[in-house]
Design a protein around this motif. Sequence first.
Motif, PDB file in Angstrom:
ATOM      1  N   THR A  95       0.838  -1.187   0.000  1.00 31.27           N
ATOM      2  CA  THR A  95       0.000   0.000   0.000  1.00 31.27           C
ATOM      3  C   THR A  95       0.880   1.247   0.000  1.00 31.27           C
ATOM      4  OG1 THR A  95      -0.126   0.126   2.420  1.00 31.27           O
ATOM      5  CG2 THR A  95      -1.820  -1.186   1.303  1.00 31.27           C
ATOM      6  N   ARG A  96       0.242   2.401  -0.200  1.00 29.83           N
ATOM      7  CA  ARG A  96       0.930   3.677  -0.046  1.00 29.83           C
ATOM      8  C   ARG A  96       0.074   4.536   0.865  1.00 29.83           C
ATOM      9  NH1 ARG A  96       2.198   5.612  -5.947  1.00 29.83           N
ATOM     10  NH2 ARG A  96       3.333   7.278  -4.918  1.00 29.83           N
ATOM     11  N   LEU A  97       0.732   5.326   1.701  1.00 28.46           N
ATOM     12  CA  LEU A  97       0.047   6.145   2.695  1.00 28.46           C
ATOM     13  C   LEU A  97       0.373   7.609   2.503  1.00 28.46           C
ATOM     14  CD1 LEU A  97       1.004   3.987   5.809  1.00 28.46           C
ATOM     15  CD2 LEU A  97      -1.091   3.859   4.479  1.00 28.46           C
ATOM     16  N   GLY A  98      -0.623   8.447   2.797  1.00 25.13           N
ATOM     17  CA  GLY A  98      -0.430   9.884   2.760  1.00 25.13           C
ATOM     18  C   GLY A  98      -1.249  10.526   3.861  1.00 25.13           C
ATOM     19  N   MET A  99      -0.853  11.733   4.282  1.00 21.85           N
ATOM     20  CA  MET A  99      -1.563  12.439   5.350  1.00 21.85           C
ATOM     21  C   MET A  99      -1.718  13.909   5.006  1.00 21.85           C
ATOM     22  SD  MET A  99       0.013  10.799   8.807  1.00 21.85           S
ATOM     23  CE  MET A  99       1.636  10.353   8.230  1.00 21.85           C
ATOM     24  N   LEU A 100      -2.914  14.421   5.299  1.00 29.79           N
ATOM     25  CA  LEU A 100      -3.197  15.843   5.158  1.00 29.79           C
ATOM     26  C   LEU A 100      -3.310  16.415   6.562  1.00 29.79           C
ATOM     27  CD1 LEU A 100      -4.009  18.361   3.488  1.00 29.79           C
ATOM     28  CD2 LEU A 100      -6.385  17.559   3.655  1.00 29.79           C
ATOM     29  N   MET A 101      -2.398  17.324   6.903  1.00 22.44           N
ATOM     30  CA  MET A 101      -2.415  17.956   8.223  1.00 22.44           C
ATOM     31  C   MET A 101      -3.558  18.968   8.285  1.00 22.44           C
ATOM     32  SD  MET A 101       0.070  16.542   9.858  1.00 22.44           S
ATOM     33  CE  MET A 101       0.123  17.577  11.295  1.00 22.44           C
ATOM     34  N   LEU A 102      -4.313  18.935   9.390  1.00 21.79           N
ATOM     35  CA  LEU A 102      -5.414  19.870   9.613  1.00 21.79           C
ATOM     36  C   LEU A 102      -5.107  20.739  10.820  1.00 21.79           C
ATOM     37  CD1 LEU A 102      -8.364  17.320   9.279  1.00 21.79           C
ATOM     38  CD2 LEU A 102      -7.457  18.819   7.504  1.00 21.79           C
ATOM     39  N   ASP A 103      -5.783  21.893  10.901  1.00 22.14           N
ATOM     40  CA  ASP A 103      -5.628  22.743  12.076  1.00 22.14           C
ATOM     41  C   ASP A 103      -6.397  22.184  13.264  1.00 22.14           C
ATOM     42  OD1 ASP A 103      -3.992  24.550  10.696  1.00 22.14           O
ATOM     43  OD2 ASP A 103      -5.736  25.623   9.914  1.00 22.14           O
ATOM     44  N   SER A 104      -7.540  21.543  12.975  1.00 24.41           N
ATOM     45  CA  SER A 104      -8.326  20.902  14.032  1.00 24.41           C
ATOM     46  C   SER A 104      -9.090  19.740  13.419  1.00 24.41           C
ATOM     47  CB  SER A 104      -9.290  21.900  14.690  1.00 24.41           C
ATOM     48  OG  SER A 104     -10.271  22.313  13.760  1.00 24.41           O
ATOM     49  N   LEU A 105      -9.575  18.843  14.276  1.00 21.95           N
ATOM     50  CA  LEU A 105     -10.324  17.674  13.838  1.00 21.95           C
ATOM     51  C   LEU A 105     -11.383  17.380  14.883  1.00 21.95           C
ATOM     52  CD1 LEU A 105     -10.646  15.272  11.865  1.00 21.95           C
ATOM     53  CD2 LEU A 105      -8.941  14.058  13.231  1.00 21.95           C
ATOM     54  N   THR A 106     -12.638  17.280  14.432  1.00 22.47           N
ATOM     55  CA  THR A 106     -13.749  16.962  15.327  1.00 22.47           C
ATOM     56  C   THR A 106     -14.511  15.775  14.760  1.00 22.47           C
ATOM     57  OG1 THR A 106     -15.394  18.357  14.218  1.00 22.47           O
ATOM     58  CG2 THR A 106     -13.978  19.432  15.875  1.00 22.47           C
ATOM     59  N   GLU A 107     -15.558  15.369  15.463  1.00 25.77           N
ATOM     60  CA  GLU A 107     -16.406  14.287  14.976  1.00 25.77           C
ATOM     61  C   GLU A 107     -17.538  14.798  14.086  1.00 25.77           C
ATOM     62  OE1 GLU A 107     -16.843  10.779  17.880  1.00 25.77           O
ATOM     63  OE2 GLU A 107     -16.434  12.512  19.163  1.00 25.77           O
ATOM     64  N   GLU A 108     -17.470  16.062  13.707  1.00 27.16           N
ATOM     65  CA  GLU A 108     -18.436  16.647  12.780  1.00 27.16           C
ATOM     66  C   GLU A 108     -18.228  16.063  11.383  1.00 27.16           C
ATOM     67  OE1 GLU A 108     -19.352  21.174  11.168  1.00 27.16           O
ATOM     68  OE2 GLU A 108     -18.327  20.904  13.068  1.00 27.16           O
ATOM     69  N   LEU A 109     -19.288  16.054  10.561  1.00 23.93           N
ATOM     70  CA  LEU A 109     -19.164  15.553   9.191  1.00 23.93           C
ATOM     71  C   LEU A 109     -18.014  16.228   8.456  1.00 23.93           C
ATOM     72  CD1 LEU A 109     -22.825  15.225   7.888  1.00 23.93           C
ATOM     73  CD2 LEU A 109     -21.182  13.390   8.266  1.00 23.93           C
ATOM     74  N   MET A 110     -17.343  15.453   7.613  1.00 25.01           N
ATOM     75  CA  MET A 110     -16.224  15.961   6.818  1.00 25.01           C
ATOM     76  C   MET A 110     -16.481  15.613   5.359  1.00 25.01           C
ATOM     77  SD  MET A 110     -12.164  15.004   7.071  1.00 25.01           S
ATOM     78  CE  MET A 110     -11.856  16.030   8.504  1.00 25.01           C
ATOM     79  N   ASP A 111     -16.218  16.578   4.476  1.00 26.41           N
ATOM     80  CA  ASP A 111     -16.274  16.344   3.038  1.00 26.41           C
ATOM     81  C   ASP A 111     -14.846  16.205   2.543  1.00 26.41           C
ATOM     82  OD1 ASP A 111     -19.109  16.512   2.469  1.00 26.41           O
ATOM     83  OD2 ASP A 111     -18.950  18.644   2.961  1.00 26.41           O
ATOM     84  N   LEU A 112     -14.606  15.146   1.799  1.00 21.45           N
ATOM     85  CA  LEU A 112     -13.262  14.851   1.321  1.00 21.45           C
ATOM     86  C   LEU A 112     -13.305  14.717  -0.197  1.00 21.45           C
ATOM     87  CD1 LEU A 112     -10.659  14.316   2.923  1.00 21.45           C
ATOM     88  CD2 LEU A 112     -11.158  11.894   2.744  1.00 21.45           C
ATOM     89  N   THR A 113     -12.320  15.305  -0.868  1.00 20.85           N
ATOM     90  CA  THR A 113     -12.193  15.183  -2.324  1.00 20.85           C
ATOM     91  C   THR A 113     -10.754  14.796  -2.637  1.00 20.85           C
ATOM     92  OG1 THR A 113     -13.853  16.907  -2.656  1.00 20.85           O
ATOM     93  CG2 THR A 113     -12.451  16.359  -4.541  1.00 20.85           C
ATOM     94  N   ALA A 114     -10.609  13.716  -3.399  1.00 24.70           N
ATOM     95  CA  ALA A 114      -9.286  13.252  -3.817  1.00 24.70           C
ATOM     96  C   ALA A 114      -9.175  13.388  -5.331  1.00 24.70           C
ATOM     97  CB  ALA A 114      -9.061  11.805  -3.405  1.00 24.70           C
ATOM     98  N   THR A 115      -8.102  14.024  -5.763  1.00 26.85           N
ATOM     99  CA  THR A 115      -7.783  14.137  -7.185  1.00 26.85           C
ATOM    100  C   THR A 115      -6.320  13.759  -7.333  1.00 26.85           C
ATOM    101  OG1 THR A 115      -7.230  16.481  -6.935  1.00 26.85           O
ATOM    102  CG2 THR A 115      -9.488  15.960  -7.606  1.00 26.85           C
ATOM    103  N   GLY A 116      -5.875  13.634  -8.554  1.00 24.76           N
ATOM    104  CA  GLY A 116      -4.472  13.321  -8.766  1.00 24.76           C
ATOM    105  C   GLY A 116      -4.206  12.943 -10.200  1.00 24.76           C
ATOM    106  N   THR A 117      -3.019  12.424 -10.406  1.00 25.70           N
ATOM    107  CA  THR A 117      -2.632  11.997 -11.745  1.00 25.70           C
ATOM    108  C   THR A 117      -2.096  10.574 -11.699  1.00 25.70           C
ATOM    109  OG1 THR A 117      -0.393  12.867 -11.489  1.00 25.70           O
ATOM    110  CG2 THR A 117      -2.037  14.349 -12.479  1.00 25.70           C
ATOM    111  N   ALA A 118      -2.215   9.910 -12.833  1.00 22.12           N
ATOM    112  CA  ALA A 118      -1.617   8.593 -13.016  1.00 22.12           C
ATOM    113  C   ALA A 118      -0.136   8.797 -13.337  1.00 22.12           C
ATOM    114  CB  ALA A 118      -2.327   7.866 -14.157  1.00 22.12           C
TER     115      ALA A 118
END
Length: 164
Positions: A95-118
């Motif tokens: 597998t490959r792993l990546g992380m996006l650092m956030l200023d804060s994180l709660t249990e509230e709903l989160m919208d996530l969008t992933a884009t990229g290139t081959a």
Amino acid sequence: MRKSAVLLALMTTTVLTGCYHYPIPAPCPAIAQATVVSVTVARDYTAQVGTLHLKACQGGVCKESDLELFAGSDSIDQGCTPEGGCSATASPNGTRLGMLMLDSLTEELMDLTATGTAPDGSALPVRTLEFRPRGAYPFGEHCGRFITASVNLDANGLRQSDPE
């Protein structure tokens, strides 16, 4: 002298029974929670991913960045010694792993969008997910609640990681 012996016996009994009835919780580890969204690119999809860009929005605040992807691994138990020392080793799992650092994180709903290139430079399909980060007490309630936001990416899209 007699009063001292009775007093000592009474104090010892009180201390011993006090410990028995009121156990002291295990100490909390001295670690801080990372406020990140972690992405695991599935083993059978890694060859199709050259770059990955992630955007996370929660509570009206969005953060986005290109992710540095690094090799994932599984922990392999190496057992414990009779003295109580235990060990494990890491084994690459494809597998490959990546992380996006956030200023804060709660249990509230989160919208996530992933884009990229081959790897050939063509665009990957845009993948979106709405999910709720999970809270848990991995070290006991006395150590505080840890919130995690982990997702998997494969050819079918994004999905929230199963709790471990």
